[in-house]
Each structure stands twice: as C-alpha cells, then as structure tokens.
Write a protein that holds these residues in place. Sequence first.
Motif, PDB file in Angstrom:
ATOM      1  N   ASP A   1       0.817  -1.223   0.000  1.00 57.67           N
ATOM      2  CA  ASP A   1       0.000   0.000   0.000  1.00 57.67           C
ATOM      3  C   ASP A   1       0.852   1.275   0.000  1.00 57.67           C
ATOM      4  OD1 ASP A   1       0.963   0.105   2.601  1.00 57.67           O
ATOM      5  OD2 ASP A   1      -1.004   0.381   3.516  1.00 57.67           O
ATOM      6  N   GLY A   2       2.177   1.135  -0.150  1.00 57.49           N
ATOM      7  CA  GLY A   2       3.053   2.303  -0.188  1.00 57.49           C
ATOM      8  C   GLY A   2       3.574   2.740   1.165  1.00 57.49           C
ATOM      9  N   THR A   3       3.234   2.014   2.224  1.00 55.30           N
ATOM     10  CA  THR A   3       3.727   2.319   3.565  1.00 55.30           C
ATOM     11  C   THR A   3       5.122   1.723   3.732  1.00 55.30           C
ATOM     12  OG1 THR A   3       1.488   2.264   4.469  1.00 55.30           O
ATOM     13  CG2 THR A   3       3.284   2.043   6.044  1.00 55.30           C
ATOM     14  N   TYR A   4       5.990   2.466   4.412  1.00 54.11           N
ATOM     15  CA  TYR A   4       7.347   2.003   4.701  1.00 54.11           C
ATOM     16  C   TYR A   4       7.550   1.909   6.206  1.00 54.11           C
ATOM     17  CZ  TYR A   4       8.668   2.909  -0.128  1.00 54.11           C
ATOM     18  OH  TYR A   4       8.754   2.893  -1.487  1.00 54.11           O
ATOM     19  N   PHE A   5       8.241   0.874   6.655  1.00 51.78           N
ATOM     20  CA  PHE A   5       8.626   0.717   8.052  1.00 51.78           C
ATOM     21  C   PHE A   5      10.149   0.707   8.068  1.00 51.78           C
ATOM     22  CE2 PHE A   5       9.421  -2.434  11.628  1.00 51.78           C
ATOM     23  CZ  PHE A   5       9.305  -1.490  12.620  1.00 51.78           C
ATOM     24  N   ASP A   6      10.725   1.667   8.778  1.00 57.69           N
ATOM     25  CA  ASP A   6      12.178   1.828   8.825  1.00 57.69           C
ATOM     26  C   ASP A   6      12.705   1.499  10.214  1.00 57.69           C
ATOM     27  OD1 ASP A   6      12.098   3.053   6.212  1.00 57.69           O
ATOM     28  OD2 ASP A   6      11.394   4.868   7.211  1.00 57.69           O
ATOM     29  N   ILE A   7      13.769   0.718  10.273  1.00 54.41           N
ATOM     30  CA  ILE A   7      14.507   0.444  11.501  1.00 54.41           C
ATOM     31  C   ILE A   7      15.935   0.870  11.199  1.00 54.41           C
ATOM     32  CG2 ILE A   7      15.234  -1.307  13.176  1.00 54.41           C
ATOM     33  CD1 ILE A   7      12.929  -3.068  11.954  1.00 54.41           C
ATOM     34  N   PHE A   8      16.457   1.822  11.967  1.00 58.31           N
ATOM     35  CA  PHE A   8      17.771   2.350  11.617  1.00 58.31           C
ATOM     36  C   PHE A   8      18.579   2.726  12.846  1.00 58.31           C
ATOM     37  CE2 PHE A   8      14.686   5.711  11.710  1.00 58.31           C
ATOM     38  CZ  PHE A   8      15.313   6.765  12.352  1.00 58.31           C
ATOM     39  N   LEU A   9      19.874   2.739  12.667  1.00 59.29           N
ATOM     40  CA  LEU A   9      20.792   3.152  13.715  1.00 59.29           C
ATOM     41  C   LEU A   9      20.834   4.676  13.720  1.00 59.29           C
ATOM     42  CD1 LEU A   9      22.826   2.207  15.845  1.00 59.29           C
ATOM     43  CD2 LEU A   9      24.574   2.226  14.062  1.00 59.29           C
ATOM     44  N   HIS A  10      20.488   5.258  14.860  1.00 60.60           N
ATOM     45  CA  HIS A  10      20.500   6.715  14.999  1.00 60.60           C
ATOM     46  C   HIS A  10      21.903   7.226  14.685  1.00 60.60           C
ATOM     47  CE1 HIS A  10      20.470  10.602  17.131  1.00 60.60           C
ATOM     48  NE2 HIS A  10      19.183  10.603  16.828  1.00 60.60           N
ATOM     49  N   PRO A  11      22.028   8.433  14.073  1.00 63.29           N
ATOM     50  CA  PRO A  11      23.364   8.945  13.727  1.00 63.29           C
ATOM     51  C   PRO A  11      24.370   8.965  14.887  1.00 63.29           C
ATOM     52  CG  PRO A  11      21.695  10.265  12.670  1.00 63.29           C
ATOM     53  CD  PRO A  11      20.969   9.309  13.587  1.00 63.29           C
ATOM     54  N   SER A  12      23.881   9.042  16.113  1.00 62.03           N
ATOM     55  CA  SER A  12      24.800   8.999  17.262  1.00 62.03           C
ATOM     56  C   SER A  12      25.383   7.606  17.453  1.00 62.03           C
ATOM     57  CB  SER A  12      24.066   9.402  18.541  1.00 62.03           C
ATOM     58  OG  SER A  12      23.110   8.411  18.901  1.00 62.03           O
ATOM     59  N   GLU A  13      24.797   6.613  16.754  1.00 60.89           N
ATOM     60  CA  GLU A  13      25.179   5.196  16.841  1.00 60.89           C
ATOM     61  C   GLU A  13      25.076   4.643  18.256  1.00 60.89           C
ATOM     62  OE1 GLU A  13      28.629   4.087  14.619  1.00 60.89           O
ATOM     63  OE2 GLU A  13      27.969   5.163  12.853  1.00 60.89           O
ATOM     64  N   GLN A  14      24.203   5.246  19.053  1.00 64.05           N
ATOM     65  CA  GLN A  14      23.991   4.790  20.418  1.00 64.05           C
ATOM     66  C   GLN A  14      22.672   4.034  20.585  1.00 64.05           C
ATOM     67  OE1 GLN A  14      26.322   5.191  22.945  1.00 64.05           O
ATOM     68  NE2 GLN A  14      27.544   5.824  21.191  1.00 64.05           N
ATOM     69  N   GLU A  15      21.751   4.153  19.614  1.00 69.14           N
ATOM     70  CA  GLU A  15      20.463   3.489  19.755  1.00 69.14           C
ATOM     71  C   GLU A  15      19.799   3.261  18.402  1.00 69.14           C
ATOM     72  OE1 GLU A  15      17.576   5.985  21.786  1.00 69.14           O
ATOM     73  OE2 GLU A  15      18.645   7.743  21.131  1.00 69.14           O
ATOM     74  N   MET A  16      18.906   2.283  18.380  1.00 65.91           N
ATOM     75  CA  MET A  16      18.114   1.996  17.186  1.00 65.91           C
ATOM     76  C   MET A  16      16.840   2.817  17.246  1.00 65.91           C
ATOM     77  SD  MET A  16      19.884  -0.254  15.522  1.00 65.91           S
ATOM     78  CE  MET A  16      18.726  -0.924  14.353  1.00 65.91           C
ATOM     79  N   LYS A  17      16.341   3.223  16.110  1.00 66.79           N
ATOM     80  CA  LYS A  17      15.099   3.987  16.005  1.00 66.79           C
ATOM     81  C   LYS A  17      14.206   3.314  14.986  1.00 66.79           C
ATOM     82  CE  LYS A  17      16.134   7.682  18.521  1.00 66.79           C
ATOM     83  NZ  LYS A  17      15.331   8.239  19.581  1.00 66.79           N
ATOM     84  N   THR A  18      12.903   3.595  15.057  1.00 64.55           N
ATOM     85  CA  THR A  18      11.954   3.109  14.063  1.00 64.55           C
ATOM     86  C   THR A  18      11.082   4.274  13.616  1.00 64.55           C
ATOM     87  OG1 THR A  18      10.317   2.516  15.737  1.00 64.55           O
ATOM     88  CG2 THR A  18      11.845   0.790  15.062  1.00 64.55           C
ATOM     89  N   SER A  19      10.598   4.189  12.402  1.00 65.08           N
ATOM     90  CA  SER A  19       9.656   5.193  11.911  1.00 65.08           C
ATOM     91  C   SER A  19       8.822   4.579  10.801  1.00 65.08           C
ATOM     92  CB  SER A  19      10.377   6.440  11.409  1.00 65.08           C
ATOM     93  OG  SER A  19      11.133   6.143  10.258  1.00 65.08           O
ATOM     94  N   THR A  20       7.710   5.220  10.520  1.00 66.50           N
ATOM     95  CA  THR A  20       6.859   4.795   9.400  1.00 66.50           C
ATOM     96  C   THR A  20       6.558   6.012   8.548  1.00 66.50           C
ATOM     97  OG1 THR A  20       4.822   5.155  10.649  1.00 66.50           O
ATOM     98  CG2 THR A  20       5.744   2.945  10.695  1.00 66.50           C
ATOM     99  N   ASN A  21       6.308   5.792   7.302  1.00 63.20           N
ATOM    100  CA  ASN A  21       5.846   6.849   6.422  1.00 63.20           C
ATOM    101  C   ASN A  21       5.130   6.228   5.244  1.00 63.20           C
ATOM    102  OD1 ASN A  21       7.810   6.333   4.227  1.00 63.20           O
ATOM    103  ND2 ASN A  21       9.293   6.979   5.748  1.00 63.20           N
TER     104      ASN A  21
END
Length: 57
Positions: A34-54
């Motif tokens: 349906d065009g939705t994206y789920f992102d799991i990524f290493l925050h630029p500080s490289e101290q934690e993982m983050k998630t987002s959707t769009n």
Amino acid sequence: METNEYVVVPDQFKGKTVEEVAITTKSVVIKFTDGTYFDIFLHPSEQEMKTSTNKLD
C-alpha cells in the motif's frame, strides 16, 4: 522535531502485505504493497536503534 516521530504502533501493520525489504549495515526498510514504509535504523549517534513509518502517495 516531533515528539512522536519515532513511535510505531504494531497494529498499523496488521493485514498488510510486504512488497520489498532492503537491508544495509545500519538500517532495514520494509515496503508494503500500500506504499507504507517501516524503517529500523541506527541513529546517527550510533547509540540506539530507532523506528519510523511513512507513506508515499
């Protein structure tokens, strides 16, 4: 930056079909049909993982 920018609600993905998955050393992106994206990524500080959707229209 919005407070809830990285909040992901699992119920948002129930019943969706995965179309494509891309994996790199610092992120995983899951694209749904349906065009939705789920992102799991290493925050630029490289101290934690983050998630987002769009969703691309």
